[in-house]
Structure formats: C-alpha cells, structure tokens
Design an enzyme around this catalytic site. Structure first.
Site, short mmCIF file in Angstrom:
data_model
loop_
_atom_site.label_atom_id
_atom_site.label_comp_id
_atom_site.label_asym_id
_atom_site.label_seq_id
_atom_site.Cartn_x
_atom_site.Cartn_y
_atom_site.Cartn_z
N GLY A 12 0.83 -1.19 0.00
CA GLY A 12 0.00 0.00 0.00
C GLY A 12 0.87 1.24 0.00
N CYS A 13 0.34 2.30 0.53
CA CYS A 13 1.04 3.59 0.56
C CYS A 13 2.35 3.46 1.33
CB CYS A 13 0.15 4.63 1.23
SG CYS A 13 0.96 6.22 1.46
N PHE A 14 3.43 3.91 0.71
CA PHE A 14 4.72 3.77 1.38
C PHE A 14 4.85 4.61 2.63
CE2 PHE A 14 6.61 6.15 -2.58
CZ PHE A 14 6.03 7.36 -2.21
N TRP A 15 4.09 5.68 2.76
CA TRP A 15 4.15 6.48 3.98
C TRP A 15 3.78 5.63 5.20
CZ3 TRP A 15 0.44 10.87 2.07
CH2 TRP A 15 1.06 11.62 1.06
#
Length: 184
Positions: A12-15
């Site tokens: 998913g979102c790397f953040w």
C-alpha cells in the site's frame, strides 16, 4: 560497523509502511521508493497514475543480528491486507499491490516458506478473500522516491491521511511487536 541487509516490501502507501517499520529495533533506515515497473526513474505522479507498473515500496535496511528477515515479514503481513489485489484501504491500483521483492535466493526461499505457512495456518480465513495474493518477485531496480515522501509520517503527524492510515499501523506494531520496538 554492523553489516546490514535489505528487504524491499510493498503493502500500500509507502508512507504507512515506512512509519511502521521505523518502530522496530534493528531497523537502521527505511527509504520510500518504487519497484517492479517498466519506466526508468519514475516520479510519484507517474507511479500514482498506474501507468509505470511500479509499486510503492519501502527498502528496509536492517541489522540481521538484531532483527531477522522473518521478523520483518511477520510485521509486514500484519500491517497490511495481503489478500486484496491492488488495494490497501482507500488506495486502489496496481501501485498499491502487496509484494515482496527479494534480493537473493535465500530471501526468496524464506518468503515463499513464510507465505506458505501463513496460508496453511489459516491466518487469513476471516478476511473477505482468504487467499494471499502477495507477489514474490526478484528486485530488479529500486528508485528512491522524492525527498518530500521520505519520513512523511514523522514530518506530517497532523496529516489526516497519516492519522487515519499510518498511525493505526504504527500503533499495531507497538502493541503486537512491542518486545521488538526500538527505544525511542
């Protein structure tokens, strides 16, 4: 100087993934970036369009004397849903797929065994789709994301996306893997 190893993971979102892995003892650094695509040196905007074939990934540099690759996999498979194809929470598209990009044959064998054991153990039977769809691929090239995407959660703790999606992952690591948490 301790010799480190590297794991490359997409969930998913790397953040969100970056913030969670930074909680672990033995993790030396976490770098957000892109892997698995066909365009050289893609930008965030290009990757988000879904046209480059890349996934948002993190590269986790870790001390194997402190944290094992298997430990990283255990955290990884608990902080995202490996049973949904091309989707994590509100993020939809192949750039948000679940994938492990292995660096050598040993990592490949470990992750394949790990996923097989998870699947056989029925760990995901309560999910809508109980089949793990995580891709297991060799890492070809890793492209580091733009500077504004590095340490995003740390730099933007008030960001609503981070509060709703990254913070629960960080809390999960602290609660479920507190014995392996880095001293803050």
């Amino acid at each position: 100087m301790t010799e480190t190893e590297t794991a490359t993971l997409a969930g998913g979102c790397f953040w969100c993934i970056e913030a969670a892995f930074k909680e672990l003892d033995g993790v030396e650094s976490v770098t957000s970036g892109y892997a698995g695509g066909h365009v050289e040196n893609p930008s965030y905007r290009e990757v988000c369009s879904g046209s480059t074939g890349h996934a948002e990934v993190v590269q986790v540099e870790y001390d194997p004397a402190t944290v094992a690759y298997e430990d990283l996999l255990e955290v990884f498979f608990r902080i995202h849903d490996p049973t949904t194809k091309d989707r994590q929470g509100p993020d939809v598209g192949s750039q948000y797929r679940s994938a492990v990009y292995y660096h050598d044959d040993e990592q490949k064998a470990v992750v394949e065994r790990f996923v097989h054991n998870l699947q056989e153990g029925g760990d995901f039977d309560s999910y809508e789709n109980d089949e793990i769809v995580t891709e297991i691929e060799p890492l070809d090239t890793f492209y580091e994301a733009e500077e504004k995407h590095q340490d995003y959660y740390d730099k933007n703790p008030g960001d609503r996306y981070c509060q709703f999606h990254a913070e629960p992952k960080v809390k999960k690591v602290r609660e479920q893997f507190g014995d392996r948490a880095a001293t803050q």
